[in-house]
Design a protein around this motif. Structure first.
Motif, mmCIF file in Angstrom:
data_model
loop_
_atom_site.group_PDB
_atom_site.id
_atom_site.type_symbol
_atom_site.label_atom_id
_atom_site.label_comp_id
_atom_site.label_asym_id
_atom_site.label_seq_id
_atom_site.Cartn_x
_atom_site.Cartn_y
_atom_site.Cartn_z
ATOM 1 N N LEU A 1 0.841 -1.201 0.000
ATOM 2 C CA LEU A 1 0.000 0.000 0.000
ATOM 3 C C LEU A 1 0.876 1.251 0.000
ATOM 4 N N VAL A 2 1.924 1.223 0.817
ATOM 5 C CA VAL A 2 2.856 2.360 0.857
ATOM 6 C C VAL A 2 3.679 2.416 -0.426
ATOM 7 N N ILE A 3 4.152 1.255 -0.858
ATOM 8 C CA ILE A 3 4.939 1.201 -2.098
ATOM 9 C C ILE A 3 4.104 1.709 -3.271
ATOM 10 N N GLY A 4 2.846 1.264 -3.354
ATOM 11 C CA GLY A 4 1.958 1.702 -4.429
ATOM 12 C C GLY A 4 1.670 3.192 -4.389
ATOM 13 N N GLY B 1 2.415 9.035 -6.219
ATOM 14 C CA GLY B 1 3.514 9.991 -6.136
ATOM 15 C C GLY B 1 4.237 10.202 -7.449
ATOM 16 N N TYR B 2 4.041 9.280 -8.376
ATOM 17 C CA TYR B 2 4.685 9.398 -9.687
ATOM 18 C C TYR B 2 3.755 10.005 -10.721
ATOM 19 N N VAL C 1 -4.885 1.830 -4.148
ATOM 20 C CA VAL C 1 -4.442 2.850 -3.192
ATOM 21 C C VAL C 1 -4.327 4.206 -3.879
ATOM 22 N N THR C 2 -3.931 4.217 -5.155
ATOM 23 C CA THR C 2 -3.837 5.469 -5.902
ATOM 24 C C THR C 2 -5.217 6.069 -6.125
ATOM 25 N N LEU C 3 -6.191 5.224 -6.446
ATOM 26 C CA LEU C 3 -7.557 5.717 -6.648
ATOM 27 C C LEU C 3 -8.086 6.379 -5.383
ATOM 28 N N VAL C 4 -7.867 5.755 -4.237
ATOM 29 C CA VAL C 4 -8.335 6.330 -2.971
ATOM 30 C C VAL C 4 -7.646 7.669 -2.695
ATOM 31 N N ALA C 5 -6.320 7.724 -2.900
ATOM 32 C CA ALA C 5 -5.574 8.956 -2.637
ATOM 33 C C ALA C 5 -6.002 10.079 -3.568
ATOM 34 N N VAL C 6 -6.172 9.775 -4.861
ATOM 35 C CA VAL C 6 -6.593 10.795 -5.823
ATOM 36 C C VAL C 6 -8.022 11.240 -5.546
#
Length: 354
Positions: free
Chosen positions: A106-109, A115-116, A225-230
């Motif tokens: 989750l952190v790596i993703g 982050g990328y 995890v990216t979808l949730v963060a965005v």
């Protein structure tokens, strides 16, 4: 010459390599189209929403196929010869990764995708040329091999340090040329560097964890995890509502499928057949391909300084990938390739902007 489905393997590999470079390059180019008509966060949110939906359907389909296979093997669901049906049997489920293995990813993703991708899209939306962002992305293996390698106890050769200098010089040359022609704010050129730092961080974290996921599980975890963060960031910015234009939906669908899923699949297909060294060389072809396509499609600058920067970058990649002259290296080539594959593809896997 070996064949695959009746086609000579060499032709398959050449076709896959060309498709890989084009699909990876399309991530930067289609991002330019998408962010021209909508905020960057809107494009990224809907891109990953589509990706997560496709992956969820794939997971459901795989689970259904596994259960059907087990049913048939055990004779469940069909009547026995005596006419009675099997009842009370427990159906096997498709194996899912353990939470303890998912948690570190989750952190790596978060670093590898959120982050990328977000800084890359913000940079392109701010006016940084797609070729410049692609070149900065292409030097990721240089940074990992020379700067992160020592932190992981890996030896760095003098040629790799020289390659890092060449790569940094190429980036500086192209950024200077780009900034002198394109009317984009200076701080926007820091965003691709933020993306690069995030990807390098993801690679470092991936190498430090013992938790391992399969390719499909890794992509699914990173996308989720990216979808949730965005979604959280976009809701705060009020940019989740998509424009009702066909161009937006076409570009978003293309960017969700081609540079995300197809490029990712081709990455692993080629990694297992041509090795990480050749694959990294293909990855650098993304930069000139994107720069040339950007010049034709969007009239982005392609000056003599741009060409010189790409040449310096090519020299940098060649220096980093240059094999060591030792018999020990040749005897351990296959195992070294395996280690390098885990080390240098922490994204990228890819990274796919992809």
């Amino acid at each position: 010459m070996s064949k695959q489905n009746g086609i000579p393997q060499r032709i398959v590999l050449i076709g896959a390599s060309v498709a890989f470079v084009l699909s990876w390059s399309s991530g930067f180019l289609v991002a330019k189209i998408g962010t021209a008509g909508a905020p960057a966060l809107t494009v990224v949110f809907w891109r990953f929403l589509i990706v997560v939906v496709i992956l969820a359907l794939a997971v459901a389909g795989t689970a259904l196929r596994v259960n059907i296979t087990h049913r048939r093997a055990a004779g469940i669901g069909s009547k026995s010869r005596s006419g009675s049906s099997s009842r009370g049997s427990v159906l096997p489920r498709a194996d899912l990764p353990a939470w303890r293995d998912i948690r570190p990813h989750l952190v790596i993703g978060f670093f590898a995708q959120f982050g990328y991708v977000v800084p890359i899209y913000l940079a392109i939306a701010a006016g940084v040329s797609s070729g410049t962002t692609a070149l900065i992305d292409a030097i990721q293996p240089l940074v990992i091999a020379t700067l992160v390698g020592p932190l992981l106890g890996l030896r760095v050769r003098a040629l790799q340090w020289l390659g890092l200098v060449f790569g940094a010089s190429g980036v500086a040359l192209i950024v200077t040329s780009d900034a002198s022609v394109v009317a984009s704010p200076g701080p926007a050129y820091l965003l691709p560097l933020v993306a690069l730092a995030s990807l390098v961080t993801a690679t470092f974290l991936e190498r430090r964890t013992a938790a391992r996921l399969g390719v499909f599980a890794t992509l699914s975890t990173h996308a989720a995890v990216t979808l949730v963060a965005v979604a959280l960031l976009g809701s705060l910015a009020g940019t989740l509502t998509p424009p009702a234009t066909p161009d937006f939906w076409i570009s978003t669908l293309v960017i969700a499928i081609v540079p995300t899923l197809i490029a990712y699949a081709l990455y692993w297909f080629l990694l297992r057949r041509i090795g990480i060294t050749t694959l990294n060389a293909l990855l650098f072809l993304v930069a000139p391909t994107t720069a040339v396509a950007g010049a034709f499609l969007f009239a982005e600058p392609f000056t003599p300084a741009t060409l010189a920067g790409l040449i310096l970058g090519s020299a940098a990649i060649a220096l980093v990938l240059w094999p060591e002259r030792s018999s020990a290296h040749s005897r351990c080539a296959s195992s070294a390739d395996s280690v390098d594959a885990d080390f240098q593809t922490g994204e990228a896997a890819p990274s796919p902007a992809r």
